[in-house]
Design a protein around this motif. Structure first.
Motif, PDB file in Angstrom:
ATOM      1  N   GLY A   1       0.887  -1.578   0.287  1.00 32.44           N
ATOM      2  CA  GLY A   1       0.342  -0.028  -0.345  1.00 32.44           C
ATOM      3  C   GLY A   1       0.612   1.310  -0.194  1.00 32.44           C
ATOM      4  N   ALA A   2       0.435   2.349   0.681  1.00 35.02           N
ATOM      5  CA  ALA A   2       1.143   3.618   0.466  1.00 35.02           C
ATOM      6  C   ALA A   2       2.627   3.600   0.993  1.00 35.02           C
ATOM      7  CB  ALA A   2       0.368   4.994   1.287  1.00 35.02           C
ATOM      8  N   ARG A   3       2.694   2.494   1.587  1.00 35.42           N
ATOM      9  CA  ARG A   3       4.022   2.156   2.519  1.00 35.42           C
ATOM     10  C   ARG A   3       5.679   2.718   0.928  1.00 35.42           C
ATOM     11  NH1 ARG A   3       5.426  -2.580   5.767  1.00 35.42           N
ATOM     12  NH2 ARG A   3       7.437  -1.806   6.034  1.00 35.42           N
ATOM     13  N   VAL A   4       5.022   2.465  -0.259  1.00 38.17           N
ATOM     14  CA  VAL A   4       5.511   1.464  -1.409  1.00 38.17           C
ATOM     15  C   VAL A   4       5.783   3.237  -2.232  1.00 38.17           C
ATOM     16  CG1 VAL A   4       5.715   1.054  -3.389  1.00 38.17           C
ATOM     17  CG2 VAL A   4       5.017  -0.708  -2.047  1.00 38.17           C
ATOM     18  N   VAL A   5       7.498   3.933  -2.255  1.00 34.28           N
ATOM     19  CA  VAL A   5       7.413   4.809  -2.875  1.00 34.28           C
ATOM     20  C   VAL A   5       8.482   4.610  -4.222  1.00 34.28           C
ATOM     21  CG1 VAL A   5       8.828   6.922  -3.200  1.00 34.28           C
ATOM     22  CG2 VAL A   5       7.520   6.350  -1.232  1.00 34.28           C
ATOM     23  N   PRO A   6       8.302   4.353  -5.187  1.00 33.33           N
ATOM     24  CA  PRO A   6       8.803   3.606  -6.593  1.00 33.33           C
ATOM     25  C   PRO A   6       9.774   4.486  -6.343  1.00 33.33           C
ATOM     26  CG  PRO A   6       6.131   3.440  -7.329  1.00 33.33           C
ATOM     27  CD  PRO A   6       6.439   4.566  -5.436  1.00 33.33           C
ATOM     28  N   VAL A   7      10.744   4.292  -7.107  1.00 33.55           N
ATOM     29  CA  VAL A   7      12.266   5.079  -7.101  1.00 33.55           C
ATOM     30  C   VAL A   7      12.602   5.028  -8.870  1.00 33.55           C
ATOM     31  CG1 VAL A   7      14.546   5.666  -6.559  1.00 33.55           C
ATOM     32  CG2 VAL A   7      12.815   5.022  -4.796  1.00 33.55           C
ATOM     33  N   GLY A   8      12.718   4.152  -8.674  1.00 38.94           N
ATOM     34  CA  GLY A   8      12.860   3.298 -10.105  1.00 38.94           C
ATOM     35  C   GLY A   8      13.233   2.221 -10.674  1.00 38.94           C
ATOM     36  N   LEU A   9      13.727   2.114 -11.854  1.00 43.29           N
ATOM     37  CA  LEU A   9      14.038   2.378 -13.248  1.00 43.29           C
ATOM     38  C   LEU A   9      12.688   1.909 -14.095  1.00 43.29           C
ATOM     39  CD1 LEU A   9      16.673   4.184 -15.064  1.00 43.29           C
ATOM     40  CD2 LEU A   9      16.535   1.834 -15.276  1.00 43.29           C
ATOM     41  N   ALA A  10      12.168   3.427 -13.999  1.00 43.22           N
ATOM     42  CA  ALA A  10      10.840   3.683 -14.923  1.00 43.22           C
ATOM     43  C   ALA A  10      11.334   3.811 -16.936  1.00 43.22           C
ATOM     44  CB  ALA A  10      10.272   4.746 -14.889  1.00 43.22           C
ATOM     45  N   PRO A  11      10.489   3.408 -17.789  1.00 42.27           N
ATOM     46  CA  PRO A  11      11.630   3.598 -18.838  1.00 42.27           C
ATOM     47  C   PRO A  11      11.519   4.321 -19.739  1.00 42.27           C
ATOM     48  CG  PRO A  11       9.027   1.360 -18.788  1.00 42.27           C
ATOM     49  CD  PRO A  11       9.284   2.344 -17.557  1.00 42.27           C
ATOM     50  N   ARG A  12      10.568   5.330 -18.445  1.00 47.73           N
ATOM     51  CA  ARG A  12      10.950   6.861 -19.083  1.00 47.73           C
ATOM     52  C   ARG A  12      11.839   7.509 -19.425  1.00 47.73           C
ATOM     53  NH1 ARG A  12       7.067   7.162 -15.320  1.00 47.73           N
ATOM     54  NH2 ARG A  12       7.715   7.543 -13.019  1.00 47.73           N
ATOM     55  N   ALA A  13      12.844   7.047 -18.004  1.00 47.40           N
ATOM     56  CA  ALA A  13      13.847   7.892 -17.887  1.00 47.40           C
ATOM     57  C   ALA A  13      14.873   6.973 -18.647  1.00 47.40           C
ATOM     58  CB  ALA A  13      14.259   6.231 -16.460  1.00 47.40           C
ATOM     59  N   VAL A  14      14.740   6.048 -19.496  1.00 47.87           N
ATOM     60  CA  VAL A  14      15.629   5.396 -20.268  1.00 47.87           C
ATOM     61  C   VAL A  14      15.786   5.743 -21.804  1.00 47.87           C
ATOM     62  CG1 VAL A  14      16.801   3.658 -18.723  1.00 47.87           C
ATOM     63  CG2 VAL A  14      15.057   3.580 -20.679  1.00 47.87           C
ATOM     64  N   LEU A  15      14.440   6.288 -22.625  1.00 47.68           N
ATOM     65  CA  LEU A  15      13.524   6.663 -23.324  1.00 47.68           C
ATOM     66  C   LEU A  15      14.426   8.027 -24.091  1.00 47.68           C
ATOM     67  CD1 LEU A  15      10.123   5.689 -23.092  1.00 47.68           C
ATOM     68  CD2 LEU A  15      11.375   4.390 -25.181  1.00 47.68           C
ATOM     69  N   GLY A  16      14.972   7.238 -25.265  1.00 46.30           N
ATOM     70  CA  GLY A  16      16.011   8.920 -25.772  1.00 46.30           C
ATOM     71  C   GLY A  16      16.838   9.342 -24.826  1.00 46.30           C
ATOM     72  N   LYS A  17      17.317   7.716 -24.186  1.00 46.94           N
ATOM     73  CA  LYS A  17      18.991   8.482 -23.849  1.00 46.94           C
ATOM     74  C   LYS A  17      19.958   7.538 -24.806  1.00 46.94           C
ATOM     75  CE  LYS A  17      17.374  10.986 -20.690  1.00 46.94           C
ATOM     76  NZ  LYS A  17      16.186  10.963 -20.362  1.00 46.94           N
ATOM     77  N   ALA A  18      21.001   7.973 -24.932  1.00 52.21           N
ATOM     78  CA  ALA A  18      22.166   7.449 -26.055  1.00 52.21           C
ATOM     79  C   ALA A  18      22.874   6.570 -25.021  1.00 52.21           C
ATOM     80  CB  ALA A  18      22.522   8.354 -26.887  1.00 52.21           C
ATOM     81  N   LYS A  19      22.776   6.779 -23.805  1.00 52.04           N
ATOM     82  CA  LYS A  19      23.955   6.021 -23.094  1.00 52.04           C
ATOM     83  C   LYS A  19      23.147   4.756 -22.992  1.00 52.04           C
ATOM     84  CE  LYS A  19      27.383   9.372 -22.209  1.00 52.04           C
ATOM     85  NZ  LYS A  19      28.504  10.528 -22.211  1.00 52.04           N
ATOM     86  N   ALA A  20      22.328   4.762 -22.172  1.00 54.85           N
ATOM     87  CA  ALA A  20      21.188   3.843 -21.633  1.00 54.85           C
ATOM     88  C   ALA A  20      21.139   2.043 -22.279  1.00 54.85           C
ATOM     89  CB  ALA A  20      19.952   4.103 -21.540  1.00 54.85           C
ATOM     90  N   ILE A  21      21.477   1.490 -21.774  1.00 55.89           N
ATOM     91  CA  ILE A  21      21.515   0.076 -21.763  1.00 55.89           C
ATOM     92  C   ILE A  21      20.588  -0.673 -22.535  1.00 55.89           C
ATOM     93  CG2 ILE A  21      22.318  -2.266 -21.448  1.00 55.89           C
ATOM     94  CD1 ILE A  21      24.403  -1.237 -22.003  1.00 55.89           C
ATOM     95  N   ARG A  22      19.533  -0.622 -23.434  1.00 51.25           N
ATOM     96  CA  ARG A  22      18.686  -1.451 -23.993  1.00 51.25           C
ATOM     97  C   ARG A  22      18.659  -2.540 -24.372  1.00 51.25           C
ATOM     98  NH1 ARG A  22      18.863   4.127 -24.799  1.00 51.25           N
ATOM     99  NH2 ARG A  22      19.325   3.811 -27.340  1.00 51.25           N
ATOM    100  N   LEU A  23      18.004  -3.917 -24.032  1.00 48.38           N
ATOM    101  CA  LEU A  23      18.197  -5.022 -24.509  1.00 48.38           C
ATOM    102  C   LEU A  23      16.872  -5.443 -24.905  1.00 48.38           C
ATOM    103  CD1 LEU A  23      20.146  -6.272 -21.380  1.00 48.38           C
ATOM    104  CD2 LEU A  23      21.539  -5.721 -23.396  1.00 48.38           C
ATOM    105  N   ARG A  24      16.853  -6.594 -25.823  1.00 49.17           N
ATOM    106  CA  ARG A  24      15.532  -7.041 -25.882  1.00 49.17           C
ATOM    107  C   ARG A  24      16.210  -9.045 -26.526  1.00 49.17           C
ATOM    108  NH1 ARG A  24      12.536  -4.435 -30.619  1.00 49.17           N
ATOM    109  NH2 ARG A  24      13.710  -4.705 -32.573  1.00 49.17           N
ATOM    110  N   GLU A  25      15.431  -9.518 -25.451  1.00 53.26           N
ATOM    111  CA  GLU A  25      15.447 -10.681 -25.805  1.00 53.26           C
ATOM    112  C   GLU A  25      14.193 -12.399 -25.946  1.00 53.26           C
ATOM    113  OE1 GLU A  25      17.249 -11.681 -21.685  1.00 53.26           O
ATOM    114  OE2 GLU A  25      18.726 -11.169 -22.358  1.00 53.26           O
TER     115      GLU A  25
END
Length: 338
Positions: free
Chosen positions: A241-265
């Motif tokens: 419940g309300a105890r949870v604070v999501p810190v990440g990693l959210a997809p929006r944090a890596v979209l468009g970031k050239a240095k991000a590691i993006r994998l697809r398996e």
């Protein structure tokens, strides 16, 4: 290659058996043989970057991801190479038929143009599916990285890379009276956080399972930018419940970031996507996840992880209860720009 000992440029023929012919000293990594074309000087730059000038500790899997940055397969470039290779091969065949006299020049030219146009029309039609389905794994396995990079580094320099910790190191006991908990399914990340003293900094208990959480404290959740990662934080929110604070990693944090590691398996199933249907994601994030893309949390440098946790702690400490509930929908972790 520049010798890491004498600083002189050493040709490949001058560094047989990983020994510099100019100073006679052994180095650890031969770029023509090492995973990710690593050499000792680049390895040291990676180590310095992960330490962030503050002697931060990092795990060897984090070093593995750092070495892969900029060296992953690009489906667009791969497809362009396939198109060029087919076009060149077709041109050579037509030219050979004309030169040998098997086909008249005029007929060869006409047939060649028609064939090239037809092939490129077909490839253009196939391109979207290729880009949406081609796999993008890590180019080198972690086992191979350990064997041909870490082991050789230890062999030459007598110790693991400076500042590194083994990602399999058991976690220390949690603080007696934790003020926060960080919940993460990746033991590598928890090891990194423990090695950088999150217990001392924030009274934080790194935990890998919900049933290990200390009672009554805010729970900062770290996860991959992936369908399983989003499912994980949704499950934590449902359980805590309300105890949870999501810190990440959210997809929006890596979209468009050239240095991000993006994998697809592979691509997620319809059932997998249904489990995250209720999450607050943009249309772009949902499309990215549906295409099977993912960014492992362990690929985020330690400095960014610590900064994200520090920001989350600060917000939670200053927030009133209603604001804390709103913070549960906010992701703090962003991809570093450096």
């Amino acid at each position: 290659m520049i010798c890491p000992h004498c600083g002189k440029n050493v040709l490949h023929r001058e560094r047989g058996k990983r020994t510099c012919a100019k100073c006679g000293r052994l180095f650890a990594l031969e770029p023509k043989e090492s995973p990710f074309r690593l050499h000792d000087l680049r390895m040291r730059r990676l180590i310095d970057r992960l330490g962030d000038g503050r002697n931060l500790r990092y795990t060897l899997p984090q070093l593995w991801y750092a070495a892969a940055r900029g060296r992953l397969r690009d489906p667009g470039q791969t497809f362009f190479g396939i198109r060029m290779g087919i076009s060149i091969a077709l041109g050579i065949v037509i030219f050979a038929l004309a030169v040998t006299g098997l086909v008249y020049w005029a007929l060869a030219l006409g047939a060649g143009v028609a064939a090239l146009v037809g092939v490129n029309v077909l490839l253009t039609a196939l391109r979207p599916r290729y880009l949406a389905t081609t796999l993008v794994p890590m180019p080198v396995t972690y086992a191979r990285f350990e064997q041909f990079v870490v082991a050789r580094w230890i062999q030459v320099y007598g110790a693991p890379p400076a500042g590194s910790v083994d990602g399999r190191t058991p976690l220390p006991p949690m603080p007696a009276r934790p003020r926060f908990a960080v919940l993460c399914p990746d033991s590598t990340v928890l090891t990194c956080l423990s090695a950088n003293n999150v217990a001392g900094l924030w009274g934080m208990a790194p935990v890998g399972r919900i049933d290990q959480l200390p009672p009554g404290v805010p729970v900062l959740v770290l996860h991959d930018a992936s369908v399983p990662g989003i499912t994980y934080v949704a499950g934590a929110r449902a359980a805590l419940g309300a105890r949870v604070v999501p810190v990440g990693l959210a997809p929006r944090a890596v979209l468009g970031k050239a240095k991000a590691i993006r994998l697809r398996e592979g691509r997620p199933t319809a059932d997998d996507l249904a489990r995250i249907s209720g999450e607050r994601l943009t249309a772009e994030e949902r499309a990215w996840l549906a295409d099977g893309w993912q960014t492992p949390l362990a690929s985020v440098p330690p400095a960014a992880l610590l900064a994200a946790l520090g920001s989350a702690v600060d917000r939670v400490e200053r927030a009133l209860d209603p604001d804390r509930r709103r913070a549960a929908a906010v992701g703090f972790l962003t991809w570093p720009t450096r």
